[in-house]
Every structure is written in structure tokens, then in C-alpha cells.
Design a protein around this motif. Structure first.
Motif, PDB file in Angstrom:
ATOM      1  N   SER A  16       0.892  -1.334  -0.079  1.00  0.00           N
ATOM      2  CA  SER A  16      -0.140   0.122   0.086  1.00  0.00           C
ATOM      3  C   SER A  16       1.001   1.257  -0.034  1.00  0.00           C
ATOM      4  O   SER A  16       0.669   2.174  -0.681  1.00  0.00           O
ATOM      5  N   HIS A  17       2.127   0.911   0.686  1.00  0.00           N
ATOM      6  CA  HIS A  17       3.052   2.063   0.633  1.00  0.00           C
ATOM      7  C   HIS A  17       4.500   1.921   1.399  1.00  0.00           C
ATOM      8  O   HIS A  17       4.363   0.539   2.060  1.00  0.00           O
ATOM      9  N   SER A  18       5.324   2.678   1.411  1.00  0.00           N
ATOM     10  CA  SER A  18       6.682   2.009   1.696  1.00  0.00           C
ATOM     11  C   SER A  18       7.073   2.002   3.128  1.00  0.00           C
ATOM     12  O   SER A  18       8.410   2.371   3.527  1.00  0.00           O
ATOM     13  N   PHE A  69       7.543   1.312   7.131  1.00  0.00           N
ATOM     14  CA  PHE A  69       8.281   0.018   7.459  1.00  0.00           C
ATOM     15  C   PHE A  69       7.327  -1.264   7.763  1.00  0.00           C
ATOM     16  O   PHE A  69       7.720  -2.375   7.572  1.00  0.00           O
ATOM     17  N   ASP A  70       6.448  -0.894   8.300  1.00  0.00           N
ATOM     18  CA  ASP A  70       5.417  -1.877   8.624  1.00  0.00           C
ATOM     19  C   ASP A  70       4.514  -2.496   7.564  1.00  0.00           C
ATOM     20  O   ASP A  70       3.623  -3.262   7.744  1.00  0.00           O
ATOM     21  N   HIS A  71       4.684  -1.873   6.199  1.00  0.00           N
ATOM     22  CA  HIS A  71       4.210  -2.405   5.099  1.00  0.00           C
ATOM     23  C   HIS A  71       4.901  -3.149   4.054  1.00  0.00           C
ATOM     24  O   HIS A  71       4.714  -3.882   3.149  1.00  0.00           O
ATOM     25  N   ILE A  72       6.356  -2.497   3.966  1.00  0.00           N
ATOM     26  CA  ILE A  72       7.249  -2.962   3.020  1.00  0.00           C
ATOM     27  C   ILE A  72       8.368  -3.842   3.960  1.00  0.00           C
ATOM     28  O   ILE A  72       9.382  -4.191   2.962  1.00  0.00           O
ATOM     29  N   GLY A 106      -5.129  -0.073   2.927  1.00  0.00           N
ATOM     30  CA  GLY A 106      -3.718   0.360   3.585  1.00  0.00           C
ATOM     31  C   GLY A 106      -3.639   1.181   4.816  1.00  0.00           C
ATOM     32  O   GLY A 106      -4.856   0.768   5.873  1.00  0.00           O
ATOM     33  N   ASP A 107      -3.109   2.483   4.652  1.00  0.00           N
ATOM     34  CA  ASP A 107      -3.130   3.228   5.923  1.00  0.00           C
ATOM     35  C   ASP A 107      -3.846   4.604   5.548  1.00  0.00           C
ATOM     36  O   ASP A 107      -3.572   5.471   6.207  1.00  0.00           O
ATOM     37  N   LEU A 108      -4.955   4.375   4.778  1.00  0.00           N
ATOM     38  CA  LEU A 108      -6.059   5.619   4.863  1.00  0.00           C
ATOM     39  C   LEU A 108      -6.559   5.907   6.266  1.00  0.00           C
ATOM     40  O   LEU A 108      -6.561   6.987   6.758  1.00  0.00           O
ATOM     41  N   TRP A 109      -6.866   4.906   7.054  1.00  0.00           N
ATOM     42  CA  TRP A 109      -7.462   5.072   8.408  1.00  0.00           C
ATOM     43  C   TRP A 109      -6.894   4.061   9.440  1.00  0.00           C
ATOM     44  O   TRP A 109      -6.934   2.864   9.294  1.00  0.00           O
ATOM     45  N   HIS A 110      -5.968   4.588  10.332  1.00  0.00           N
ATOM     46  CA  HIS A 110      -5.115   3.536  11.284  1.00  0.00           C
ATOM     47  C   HIS A 110      -5.993   3.228  12.458  1.00  0.00           C
ATOM     48  O   HIS A 110      -6.124   2.249  13.371  1.00  0.00           O
ATOM     49  N   VAL A 111      -7.079   4.098  12.844  1.00  0.00           N
ATOM     50  CA  VAL A 111      -7.896   4.010  13.904  1.00  0.00           C
ATOM     51  C   VAL A 111      -9.381   3.898  13.425  1.00  0.00           C
ATOM     52  O   VAL A 111      -9.558   4.632  12.527  1.00  0.00           O
ATOM     53  N   GLN A 146      -6.619  -1.494   7.533  1.00  0.00           N
ATOM     54  CA  GLN A 146      -5.705  -2.643   7.621  1.00  0.00           C
ATOM     55  C   GLN A 146      -5.400  -2.691   8.956  1.00  0.00           C
ATOM     56  O   GLN A 146      -4.827  -3.703   9.432  1.00  0.00           O
ATOM     57  N   HIS A 147      -5.169  -1.707   9.992  1.00  0.00           N
ATOM     58  CA  HIS A 147      -4.622  -1.614  11.084  1.00  0.00           C
ATOM     59  C   HIS A 147      -5.639  -1.964  12.288  1.00  0.00           C
ATOM     60  O   HIS A 147      -5.232  -2.299  13.513  1.00  0.00           O
ATOM     61  N   VAL A 148      -6.729  -1.836  11.858  1.00  0.00           N
ATOM     62  CA  VAL A 148      -7.999  -2.208  12.837  1.00  0.00           C
ATOM     63  C   VAL A 148      -8.242  -3.448  13.099  1.00  0.00           C
ATOM     64  O   VAL A 148      -8.753  -4.426  12.495  1.00  0.00           O
TER      65      VAL A 148
HETATM   66 ZN    ZN Z   1       0.731   1.261   8.663  1.00  0.00          ZN
END
Ligand code: ZN
Length: 264
Positions: free
Chosen positions: A105-107, A109-112, A202-207, A247-249
């Protein structure tokens, strides 16, 4: 006469094929556990201060999409999850070299974090994200950079313009630009035969509540672009009637079938 009949039959067959509803490809989506992390203060995830002092638990998933024409790994987890990721692939009889495509989704560290394992795969990436991942500043964090630096010379498929990039050519799996968190952040649309469309965001929404509240993390590279991407992805989700996975939820992850069961 026979020729003419044959030609008409052929034309009818072509017409029939064109008119028939597209058969949904036999696509499966596996949610892989690639770690968790606890955030003691989630303040960074909202620039309006809404999460100041709040402790948030996050999941770090990786995803595997299996399509009759090949496999795609979407997001590769934190560096520490290498064994977990490879172990889950192995449970399905796969090694990284069996995987045709990798995309993140993006670069961050927790995705790549384990993308360097997939140098035999074609890397599907927004060119703005590739430039961001290989900018001079990214190279200075040697430990993190080493986890994906091999991608620089891997076979690369660039996502053109606003996208989407149709991975298998049948519309079932699409990489879609949604920039703002990073310059070339992308989301993944997977149209499953039974479960229907799923959007891995991806990380559009972390919470969890960030989506409804349209909260923007403090560390996003472009606030206006982030809001535009929210609108783009919401419009797509509504049009597709898609299941949206933040993704992080944790609740979005645990509501998916537990590995090794896929969503189909
Ligand atoms: Zn992330």
C-alpha cells in the motif's frame, strides 16, 4: 449456404460470449498475520488532537490474493514478521519465488518490511511511491532500507496516472492510487466470487473511527490530497458496495476468515 450458416453461428457465438455476464474469476483472499503493535499514544494519527494520550492496539496484516493466473502478496509486514509471513506462505505450499506479483500500500516499514523477499516477483507500484521509497533520506535508515532495497532493480510494473492498475486483466484485482499518506499510497480492490468486492485500504485510516471522522494523521505528506483520496475511496466503496478493510484495525482483521481459511 453451409459457409454462411457457419459464419452466422460463429457470429452468434461471439455475440453470446460478449453478452453473457462475466464469470467471476476464482479468486481467494487470505489474511495473513504479520504482527501486532501497541501504540502508547496515538496522537500522531489525528492532526485535530483527538487521539492525544490514547493507547491503541494495531494489527499488521499481510494479504495473499490467489487468482488462476497467479498470486499477489499485498503488504509484507514489519521486518520482525518475516518468519510468520514465510511460514504462512509455506503452509499453502508457496515460497516467495512462486509469487508472481508483490505490491505494498505504501513504503512505510510496517508494510514493506519483507518486500526484499520478493525480488523474483513483479513489483506493482505507483511511480511516486517508488521515488519516495528510494529517496536519499529513506536510504539513510540502513536497517529498514535493507529490507526492501533489492526491489530497486526488480521487475517493476508502474501504476499509471490515477489508475486503476488491473493486475490480472479481468478487473478482479485492481491497485488504485489513493495518495496523501505517502506520495504514492495505493489501495487494493479484490472482487471475490462469493463475498463480493473487498477494499484493502492500507493506511488511509489507522484507527477505527478515523474513517467516519475523516481524521488525517499528523505525518501524512499531503492533507488536501488525503481528503481527496478519502472521497475517491468512499465513492468507489459505495459504487462497488465493497467491504472496507481498515488494515490496522483489529476488528476488521479478526472478522475475516482465520488463516488458512480464505475469503472467497
Ligand atoms: Zn501502517
Amino acid at each position: 449456404m453451409i459457409l454462411r450458416t457457419l459464419m452466422m453461428a460463429a457470429a452468434a457465438a461471439v455475440g453470446l460470449a460478449a453478452a453473457a455476464p462475466a464469470t467471476a474469476a476464482d479468486v481467494k483472499l487470505y489474511a495473513l498475520d504479520c504482527g501486532t503493535f501497541a501504540v502508547p499514544d496515538a496522537d500522531m494519527f489525528a492532526d485535530d488532537g483527538a487521539y492525544k494520550g490514547r493507547k491503541v492496539e494495531m494489527v499488521v496484516p499481510c494479504y495473499l490474493v490467489r487468482h488462476p493466473k497467479g498470486d499477489l502478496v499485498w503488504d509484507t509486514g514489519v521486518p520482525e514478521s518475516q518468519e510468520k509471513l514465510l511460514g504462512q506462505l509455506k503452509a499453502l505450499g508457496l515460497t516467495p519465488k512462486d509469487v508472481e506479483y508483490v505490491s505494498v500500500s505504501h513504503s512505510h516499514f510496517d508494510h514493506i518490511g519483507n518486500a526484499g523477499q520478493f525480488t523474483g516477483s513483479a513489483w506493482i507500484v505507483d511511480p511516486d511511491e517508488k521515488a519516495y521509497a528510494f529517496r536519499p533520506q529513506a536510504r539513510t535508515n540502513a536497517a529498514q532500507f535493507a529490507r526492501y532495497s533489492a526491489l530497486e532493480n526488480a521487475k517493476t510494473i508502474e501504476v499509471a496516472g490515477e489508475g486503476p492498475h488491473d493486475v490480472f486483466g479481468d478487473g478482479s484485482v485492481q491497485v488504485i492510487p489513493a495518495p496523501g499518506h505517502t506520495p504514492g499510497h495505493t489501495v487494493l480492490l479484490v472482487r471475490l466470487p462469493k463475498a463480493g468486492p473487498v477494499l484493502l485500504t492500507g493506511d488511509l485510516w489507522h484507527v477505527a473511527e478515523s474513517r467516519a471522522a475523516k481524521r488525517v494523521p499528523r505525518f501524512n505528506v499531503d492533507r488536501a490530497l488525503t481528503l481527496k483520496s478519502y472521497d475517491k475511496v468512499e465513492a468507489l466503496a459505495a459504487k462497488e458496495k465493497a467491504r472496507v478493510v481498515r488494515q490496522h484495525v483489529p476488528e476488521d482483521f479478526t472478522s475475516l476468515p482465520k488463516f488458512p481459511e480464505p475469503l472467497t
